[in-house]
Design a protein around this motif. Structure first.
Motif, short mmCIF file in Angstrom:
data_model
loop_
_atom_site.label_atom_id
_atom_site.label_comp_id
_atom_site.label_asym_id
_atom_site.label_seq_id
_atom_site.Cartn_x
_atom_site.Cartn_y
_atom_site.Cartn_z
N UNK A 118 -1.43 9.22 8.55
CA UNK A 118 -2.30 9.39 7.39
C UNK A 118 -2.40 8.07 6.61
N UNK A 119 -1.27 7.46 6.32
CA UNK A 119 -1.27 6.24 5.52
C UNK A 119 -1.91 5.08 6.29
N UNK A 120 -1.78 5.11 7.61
CA UNK A 120 -2.42 4.09 8.43
C UNK A 120 -3.93 4.18 8.40
N UNK A 121 -4.44 5.34 8.00
CA UNK A 121 -5.88 5.53 7.88
C UNK A 121 -6.40 5.12 6.51
N UNK A 122 -5.49 4.64 5.66
CA UNK A 122 -5.89 4.21 4.32
C UNK A 122 -6.05 5.35 3.34
N UNK A 123 -5.48 6.49 3.64
CA UNK A 123 -5.60 7.66 2.76
C UNK A 123 -4.45 7.68 1.75
N UNK A 124 -4.48 8.61 0.80
CA UNK A 124 -3.52 8.61 -0.31
C UNK A 124 -2.06 8.63 0.13
N UNK A 125 -1.22 7.97 -0.65
CA UNK A 125 0.22 7.95 -0.38
C UNK A 125 0.85 9.30 -0.74
N UNK A 126 0.41 9.91 -1.82
CA UNK A 126 0.97 11.18 -2.26
C UNK A 126 0.22 12.32 -1.58
N UNK A 127 0.86 12.99 -0.64
CA UNK A 127 0.20 14.03 0.14
C UNK A 127 0.47 15.44 -0.37
N UNK A 128 1.46 15.61 -1.24
CA UNK A 128 1.86 16.94 -1.69
C UNK A 128 0.67 17.71 -2.26
N UNK A 129 0.39 18.87 -1.66
CA UNK A 129 -0.67 19.74 -2.14
C UNK A 129 -2.07 19.35 -1.72
N UNK A 130 -2.21 18.19 -1.10
CA UNK A 130 -3.54 17.78 -0.65
C UNK A 130 -3.98 18.69 0.50
N UNK A 131 -5.27 18.92 0.62
CA UNK A 131 -5.80 19.76 1.69
C UNK A 131 -5.64 19.05 3.03
N UNK A 132 -5.07 19.74 3.99
CA UNK A 132 -4.80 19.17 5.30
C UNK A 132 -6.02 18.46 5.88
N UNK A 133 -7.15 19.14 5.88
CA UNK A 133 -8.32 18.56 6.55
C UNK A 133 -9.00 17.49 5.71
N UNK A 134 -8.60 17.33 4.45
CA UNK A 134 -9.11 16.21 3.65
C UNK A 134 -8.36 14.93 3.98
N UNK A 135 -7.09 15.05 4.34
CA UNK A 135 -6.30 13.85 4.66
C UNK A 135 -6.18 13.61 6.15
N UNK A 136 -6.19 14.66 6.94
CA UNK A 136 -6.11 14.52 8.40
C UNK A 136 -7.53 14.63 8.96
N UNK A 137 -8.34 13.66 8.62
CA UNK A 137 -9.76 13.70 8.98
C UNK A 137 -9.98 13.63 10.49
N UNK A 138 -8.95 13.27 11.22
CA UNK A 138 -9.04 13.20 12.68
C UNK A 138 -8.91 14.56 13.34
N UNK A 139 -8.54 15.61 12.58
CA UNK A 139 -8.45 16.96 13.14
C UNK A 139 -9.85 17.56 13.23
N UNK A 140 -10.18 18.19 14.35
CA UNK A 140 -11.49 18.84 14.46
C UNK A 140 -11.54 20.11 13.62
N UNK A 141 -12.73 20.60 13.37
CA UNK A 141 -12.94 21.84 12.61
C UNK A 141 -12.19 23.00 13.27
N UNK A 142 -11.95 22.92 14.56
CA UNK A 142 -11.22 23.96 15.29
C UNK A 142 -9.86 24.24 14.63
N UNK A 143 -9.26 23.23 14.03
CA UNK A 143 -7.95 23.42 13.39
C UNK A 143 -8.05 24.41 12.25
#
Length: 91
Positions: A43-68
């Motif tokens: 996640x951090x290697x993608x330049x996304x937020x450092x603080x992940x607590x409570x963040x929506x999975x698919x907002x930070x793990x943009x590499x996951x397909x909608x299937x997830x």
């Protein structure tokens, strides 16, 4: 980190951090509750937020397909675990 967590939680975090694959736990709204270092590095290697607590999975793990999202919805609605593999191309 060790000073901030009770001994049991620190040991648990060390254990999941030892898993080389991405590992994470979400709540019913797909908000991140717990994750390991491999997930945080991705996640951090993608330049996304450092603080992940409570963040929506698919907002930070943009590499996951909608299937997830669909798989999680099915598991939460049925109450039955999903057994299978989901292969992702992350490079």
């Amino acid at each position: 980190m060790e000073d901030l967590l009770p001994a049991g939680e620190f040991l648990y975090q060390q254990t999941i951090d030892a898993v080389p694959e991405m590992l994470f736990v979400v709540d019913l709204d797909l908000g991140l509750v717990l994750w390991n270092r491999a997930f945080a590095r991705r996640i951090h290697g993608s330049g996304l937020p450092q603080d992940l607590q409570g963040k929506a999975l698919l907002d930070v793990a943009v590499f996951f397909p909608e299937q997830v999202r669909t798989l999680y919805r099915q598991v939460f609605q049925s109450g039955r675990p999903w057994a299978g593999q989901l292969r992702l191309c992350l490079d």
